[in-house]
Design an enzyme around this catalytic site. Structure first.
Site, short mmCIF file in Angstrom:
data_model
loop_
_atom_site.label_atom_id
_atom_site.label_comp_id
_atom_site.label_asym_id
_atom_site.label_seq_id
_atom_site.Cartn_x
_atom_site.Cartn_y
_atom_site.Cartn_z
N CYS A 63 0.83 -1.19 0.00
CA CYS A 63 0.00 0.00 0.00
C CYS A 63 0.87 1.25 0.00
O CYS A 63 2.03 1.21 -0.42
CB CYS A 63 -1.01 0.00 1.15
SG CYS A 63 -2.43 1.08 0.79
N ASP A 84 -4.09 1.05 9.35
CA ASP A 84 -5.25 1.93 9.45
C ASP A 84 -5.86 1.86 10.84
O ASP A 84 -6.51 2.83 11.27
CB ASP A 84 -6.28 1.56 8.39
CG ASP A 84 -5.83 2.01 7.01
OD1 ASP A 84 -6.19 3.14 6.62
OD2 ASP A 84 -5.11 1.27 6.34
#
Length: 318
Positions: A125, A194
């Site tokens: 990511c 996250d």
């Protein structure tokens, strides 16, 4: 940019990355407060709580967003006057943005100590914190090489490889499903997060868990770089983090889906990496094993159990 426009850009992933989302939310609340011309304390409190609710609900999984909103608005209800409420909220918003930016720099400095000269690093990511560990190691003169994943379906890996290439770092770009194949060439994995739960499990971009599993199989260290405001306080109460599922059109064009009536496209944005697959979590407060996540929540986020139950303005009616 209005508060509603910022919320929409977070929803549509024009603004993406947990840290960037949190800072965008803080800036939106700051701007909304500065531009408000409400006549009294009660009206201001009601409007800013509405604004907090709107911005916090833009992305359900990235806990940095509700944490940022809560940090900024937590003393809103206790203010004794309109000037006190406005000044307090605006100061906390500015402070949060400054500290968020500092945290990324600090994590880069700490994380670079875990990368050795000659290491091959795999990342997944587009994490500011994880990338800063790699970039800092490179700036310190380490000769490193990176494997970066494509990150389907939104292709955040394209942003990552441009950042690495611009920095002059040798980079291999691979599809997500090739991670296990190339793990034998990797010395260390570093990803972002996250959200991190009280037991040290890591919620991150879909595909992270299989990379962590491949790393454990290959005895490759798996490190997570995350600011302390990405830890999830309400998991102390047993609350689960909702895994966002995005529109199927991101994976398969709508016109194709319509021609396949028996096919359902599933598009989860995140997955959960169990704590036992994580070797260390790098925060701006230092490096911890995943089982110390509780300490970060209790000491550095400074939430009490009463706060967890009552201090989320947008969860007040739960």
């Amino acid at each position: 940019m209005t508060l509603e426009e910022v919320a929409e850009q977070i929803v549509s992933m024009e603004i993406r990355g947990a840290g960037r989302i949190a800072r965008a939310a803080a800036q939106a609340l700051l701007d909304h407060s500065v531009s408000s011309s409400l006549p009294d304390l009660q009206s201001y409190q009601k409007e800013m709580m509405r604004a907090a609710d709107l911005i916090a609900s833009a992305r359900p999984t990235a806990v940095s967003l509700p944490n940022a909103v809560n940090i900024i608005s937590r003393q809103l209800k206790s203010a004794a006057s309109l000037p006190e409420a406005k000044a307090g909220l605006e100061k906390r918003a500015r402070d949060f943005i400054t500290l968020s930016e500092y945290a990324v720099t600090r994590i880069g400095d700490i994380g670079a100590r875990h990368i050795r000269d000659g290491d091959v690093v795999m990342t997944h990511c587009n994490s500011e914190a994880a990338l800063n560990c790699i970039l800092t190691a490179h700036r310190q003169g380490m000769d490193i090489e990176v494997y970066a994943t494509e990150v389907r379906p939104r292709n955040q890996g394209h942003i990552t490889i441009k950042t690495l290439s611009d920095a002059g770092i040798k980079t291999n770009f691979i599809v997500d499903s090739a991670a296990r194949t190339y793990m034998k060439e990797v010395d260390i994995c570093i990803t972002g997060a996250d959200a991190i739960t009280v037991n040290g499990s890591v919620i991150n971009k879909i595909g992270t868990a299989q990379i962590a599993l491949a790393a454990k199989e290959a005895r490759v260290s798996f490190l997570v770089a995350a600011e302390t405001y990405k830890f999830a306080p309400r998991t102390i109460l047993g609350e689960r983090i909702l895994i966002e599922e995005r529109p199927p059109g991101e994976v398969l064009a709508d016109e194709i889906s319509k021609s396949l009536p028996y096919v359902t496209v599933r598009n989860p944005t995140f997955d959960v990496t169990p704590a036992e697959y994580v070797d260390l979590i790098i925060t701006e407060q230092g490096v911890i094993p995943p089982e110390m996540a509780y300490t970060i929540i209790k000491e550095h986020l400074q939430w009490s159990m009463d706060d967890l139950c009552t201090d989320y303005p947008y969860c007040e009616e739960e």
